[in-house]
Design an enzyme around this catalytic site. Structure first.
Site, mmCIF file in Angstrom:
data_model
loop_
_atom_site.group_PDB
_atom_site.id
_atom_site.type_symbol
_atom_site.label_atom_id
_atom_site.label_comp_id
_atom_site.label_asym_id
_atom_site.label_seq_id
_atom_site.Cartn_x
_atom_site.Cartn_y
_atom_site.Cartn_z
ATOM 1 N N HIS A 253 0.820 -1.209 0.000
ATOM 2 C CA HIS A 253 0.000 0.000 0.000
ATOM 3 C C HIS A 253 0.856 1.262 0.000
ATOM 4 O O HIS A 253 0.424 2.300 -0.504
ATOM 5 C CB HIS A 253 -0.952 -0.005 1.193
ATOM 6 N N HIS A 385 -4.522 -6.346 -10.778
ATOM 7 C CA HIS A 385 -3.157 -5.850 -10.592
ATOM 8 C C HIS A 385 -2.245 -6.275 -11.732
ATOM 9 O O HIS A 385 -1.458 -5.464 -12.245
ATOM 10 C CB HIS A 385 -2.600 -6.334 -9.256
#
Length: 412
Positions: A253, A385
């Site tokens: 993150h 992703h």
């Protein structure tokens, strides 16, 4: 200066081949009646009978982008996702979207309403709107209305986390992860609608969570908060490998936020505050220092404690994906050679350990020794992703991917 890989024909050809391989793999996830199922490691729909909103929305986003890329069959697959987002996954009684429904779509499997799911509904609807898919524009308008009414708190400039089905009880927990994905969704919505309020709100979320709260915590990103936005640093200490709310700080993150800060900088142009790129560079550097190659093997560990020690050492596929996208964006933004070096190193790692040439797609999780595992994530749930990793390095940081493809897709 070394030539950037993204400018080399061989690298672009490899990215395109991988893009086609990924989109072919994901086709098996399409469900009769709309939506996408959870694929196992072999690309078969898993035994999980639920239809998950986050998977369906992310796959709708992917196939909307693939349609804009001219990949045959991608448009109908995006439509299949939209059918579920306007049908079985939508709560026609109380509004908003369930987290999941049963396979038949007859009953919600989880009745709560989460900001995380709704962020991806907005992203999917925005990308599908730009791709010109039928019904996407009304869906985007509805999704933004739900976020406006129930999730976005104008008093804090941040989103609350979740509700029960009829919106009568708001969860006390607040989370950075859902707000991060709302930044991505808001940028896409601003481009799709032309309404700059969403870009302004994205900047406000980033300013508070990164430039203020994360900076005050020594640039170690807090993930979990009280209803008053006080960090809860011991949250889920007894469940350190939780797939959505793990204990500690999630290195991936840091990288994902860094990429979004660069996107915000590009979106805002001359109005962008200088801290956006500065903070992105700081987060990228710290992620490599504390998360990469720190336990005797290549790759990023999943989580760290507050003394920068690895907690969950499994390697998630999405972390190097975000890292290489961020490296490409920072290289383009700053011209610094070190980001090109990182980009090449990260792709070498992905190609060696994550790309599954035997069964398709990418391994979603690796053990600390970089062999396939399923401690946190079983199977290969979605393409989000991996697909963005083969596409976004070719695109400018702004506008968002769908809008950039609509304008300049033929030039790739």
């Amino acid at each position: 200066m070394t030539d950037a890989w993204v400018d080399l024909p061989g690298h672009r050809a490899w990215l395109h081949r991988e893009e086609l391989r990924l989109t072919d793999f994901g086709m098996a996830a399409a469900l009769p009646g709309g939506g996408f199922g959870w694929l196992d490691a072999d690309g078969r729909r898993s035994a999980d009978p639920a239809v998950h909103t986050w998977i369906t929305a992310r796959m709708t986003h992917v196939y909307s982008l693939a349609h804009l890329r001219g990949i045959p069959g991608a448009g109908p697959l995006a439509d299949n996702g939209l059918a579920a987002l306007t049908g079985r996954l939508r709560d026609s009684e109380h509004g908003g979207w369930f987290s999941s429904t049963d396979a038949a779509g007859a009953a919600p499997a989880a009745t709560g309403k989460s900001a995380y799911d709704h962020a991806f509904v907005v992203l999917a609807a925005a990308s599908a709107t730009v791709a010109g898919r039928p019904g996407a524009a009304p869906l985007l308008e509805e999704a933004l209305g739900v976020v406006e009414q129930h999730f976005f708190d104008t008093a804090t400039g941040l989103s609350v986390e979740g509700y029960d089905r009829d919106w009568s009880v708001c969860e006390d927990y607040r989370g950075a992860n859902s707000n991060m994905h709302l930044v991505e969704a808001f940028l896409a919505a601003a481009d799709a609608t032309g309404d700059t309020v969403w870009r302004d709100r994205a900047l406000g979320i980033a300013e508070r969570l990164i430039h203020r709260i994360t900076a005050a915590n020594g640039w170690r990103l807090p993930e979990h908060f009280t209803a008053g936005w006080e960090p809860v640093l011991d949250y889920n200490r007894d469940q350190p490998a939780h797939p959505f709310r793990p204990f500690g700080s999630t290195v991936g993150h840091w990288l994902e936020w860094a990429r979004l800060l660069v996107a915000l900088d590009a979106s805002l142009g001359e109005a962008a505050p200088g801290w956006l790129v500065e903070d992105a560079e700081r987060l990228f550097d710290l992620s490599l220092t504390h998360g990469w190659d720190v336990d005797g093997a290549a790759g990023f560990v999943y989580t760290l404690d507050w003394d920068d020690r690895p907690v969950v050492r499994e390697r998630m596929h999405w972390v190097p994906a975000e890292a290489l996208m961020t490296a490409a964006a920072l290289r383009r933004r700053t011209g610094e050679e070190r980001y090109e070096e990182a980009y090449r190193t990260l792709w070498d790692y992905v190609r060696r350990y994550l790309v599954d040439t035997a069964r398709g797609s990418w391994h979603h999780e690796l053990a600390p020794d970089n062999t396939p595992s399923a401690t946190v994530w079983a199977g290969k749930p979605d393409l989000y992703h991996a697909y963005q990793a083969v596409l976004l390095p070719l695109l400018p940081a702004a506008p968002s991917a769908a809008t950039a493809l609509r304008a300049n897709g033929a030039a790739l």
